[in-house]
Write an enzyme that holds these catalytic residues in place. Sequence first.
Site, PDB file in Angstrom:
ATOM      1  N   ASP A 181       0.386  -1.178  -0.263  1.00  0.00           N
ATOM      2  CA  ASP A 181       0.215  -0.044  -0.218  1.00  0.00           C
ATOM      3  C   ASP A 181       1.153   1.441  -0.192  1.00  0.00           C
ATOM      4  OD1 ASP A 181      -2.819   1.688   0.054  1.00  0.00           O
ATOM      5  OD2 ASP A 181      -2.268   2.128   2.542  1.00  0.00           O
ATOM      6  N   LEU A 262      -7.853   5.916   2.784  1.00  0.00           N
ATOM      7  CA  LEU A 262      -7.352   6.722   1.882  1.00  0.00           C
ATOM      8  C   LEU A 262      -6.139   6.664   1.007  1.00  0.00           C
ATOM      9  CD1 LEU A 262      -9.253   9.813   4.113  1.00  0.00           C
ATOM     10  CD2 LEU A 262     -10.245   7.850   2.979  1.00  0.00           C
ATOM     11  N   ARG A 263      -5.224   6.466   1.434  1.00  0.00           N
ATOM     12  CA  ARG A 263      -3.890   6.519   0.436  1.00  0.00           C
ATOM     13  C   ARG A 263      -4.475   6.124  -0.542  1.00  0.00           C
ATOM     14  NH1 ARG A 263      -0.237   3.814   3.243  1.00  0.00           N
ATOM     15  NH2 ARG A 263       0.244   5.746   4.188  1.00  0.00           N
ATOM     16  N   ALA A 264      -5.090   5.427  -1.198  1.00  0.00           N
ATOM     17  CA  ALA A 264      -5.868   5.349  -2.417  1.00  0.00           C
ATOM     18  C   ALA A 264      -6.201   6.384  -2.666  1.00  0.00           C
ATOM     19  CB  ALA A 264      -6.337   4.433  -2.833  1.00  0.00           C
TER      20      ALA A 264
END
Length: 660
Positions: A181, A262-264
Amino acid sequence: MTDLKLALLVNAVSPGVGGVLVRGEKGTAKSTIVRALAGLLPPVRVVDGCRFSCDPDAPDPGCPDGPHTGHDARRRPARLVELPVGASEDRLTGSLDIERALTEGVKAFEPGLLAAAHRGVLYVDEVNLLHDHLVDLLLDAAAMGESYVEREGVSVRHAARFLLVGTMNPEEGELRPQLLDRFGLTVEVAATRDPDERAEVVRRRLRFEESPAAFAAAWADEEAALAARIAAARDRLPGVELTDAALRQITAVCAAFEVDGLRADLVTARAAIALAAWHGRTAVSTEDVRTAARLALPHRRRRDPFDAPGLDTRKLDEVLDEHDDRPPEPPDGDGPPPPGGPGGGGLPDTSPDTSPDAPSPETPEAGGADGGSGAGGSGGAGPRREDEPAPADAAYRPRLFTVPGTGTGAPGRRSKARSPHGRVSGARPGSRGLHLTATLRAAAPYQRARGRTGPGLVVAAEDLREAVRDGREGNLVLFVVDASGSMAARQRMRAVKGAVLSLLLDAYQRRDKVGLITFRGRDATLVLPPTSSVEAGARRLERLPTGGRTPLTAGLLRAAEVLRVERLRDPSRRPLLVVVTDGRATHGPDPAAAAARLGDVASVVVDCESGPVRLGLAAELGGRLGAEVVRLEHLAAGSLAGVVRGARTAPDRSAWRRGA
């Protein structure tokens, strides 16, 4: 390679995207294309003499070499810094300058590779083989843009903003999902199957070998044009608008694919903005969002190691169309077209992803008792043909179990070991991984006799001490499984497969290696050579057939050979042999001699014999191996992992023999 080139260019335009993870089979020129990127990046202006590459127009106020006021500036090419798999933590982050500390009596910081890569490219080949603690340090620095060093009385912070690129071959093991991720984009690469394209690759390689200078000169104009386009896109980047409509599309796509956190969303938004700048647009378009999602989401959809990375492009299009409330835009924008090179080999901007979404194994909730791991439906749904692969019981998470004693194997998360990484527990004579305090203590009593007059210590070779560290190691679990007709008739393979599947998951998390040998008919087969690749293990396990006679001796001999070879390859990795059988040998010689060849290998025999009359052959085999013998029906929920836990936490081998 189109997606790979595009992902690298997106990061070159906007390093804040977070780097690229390149997954692919061996021999696909992953390293070659990454190394070529550095020559396309614009030169950087740095403060002359600064070891941390500070920008003279905006120097880092906390730079260890600062403050930078009135210093001369110089221009140098962007660096490509390579991090070797065997690098130490000191080499990555930097450490106390031992030489100056001992000779001058001062604390000075020696920068590491993170400082050297600032404002350049940091390349990690075979990132999946890098030690976990180094990967954690690397990705933390990449995410924060800073490196913090707190060790040996030194406290240093310096800027570390770089384009992170990692390459890996999935057959050699996977990265943990939380580490996947942290990479902004991921790309799957494979060698082309088109004969004409392969011929062109070979032709260009031969031309390069004949005259590297002439070959480079032929492509100089192409590279210059590409570098100029990267610089122009960087200049356009601050002016690109991410409209509310485009942002809603991004968040809708991330929500629809159920990615964690919420990194995506952030990575997809940054990549879409960079793509718009690359295409010369002033606002993010739907096509930018689509391409960014294809590069940013596949590796974030994995729920467990058995899930293959992938993205359902039809679902992606449906979500984008549902949230597209803007008029259509020209596909090419106003930017310059991609340059073409000698022979017409231009760089396309995007390419459609025609690969279907790879289905992941069903969860126990979705697939019932089978867990989606096998073919042929659930057990008890009707007779199953001999040779048809048996389904597996659901995988589960076993408790932590360890091998007794202290090993010296490869770093892992399983058993106690002496390791180059871990908690410092003492010191011993030596110079690898210097233990500064112990070295000073050893040298201190002799300073007057050695004629010390200045602030520095007089240190002799016999004073050097190296740190002794307590860490964890990975182990090798080798399964030898009876896949004969009796096992198939009694549905024993379901429990065996479920247990092996559980240990594969555990091995993935603990950095173990797992191997699988089956014996049936007249011979034994190494179905899964010792590996850390969970995906490869799951695929082999799913296709495992049953039926035929029982060549037990062949299975034991094959296990002895596999362990012998592995001992030569990695003598410090401790093995555990797990034999799953009813003890009957209906083909081949008596297994006594084969058991003797295994020697003093820690072993477990799982007795699969059933019925009111028991011959006790598995217990007899266990006595010959010096192994603990456990009946299959005594394993909780048909789980083999409980037996392995018990064996690996046994106090010593003599206790196993007494129990046998």
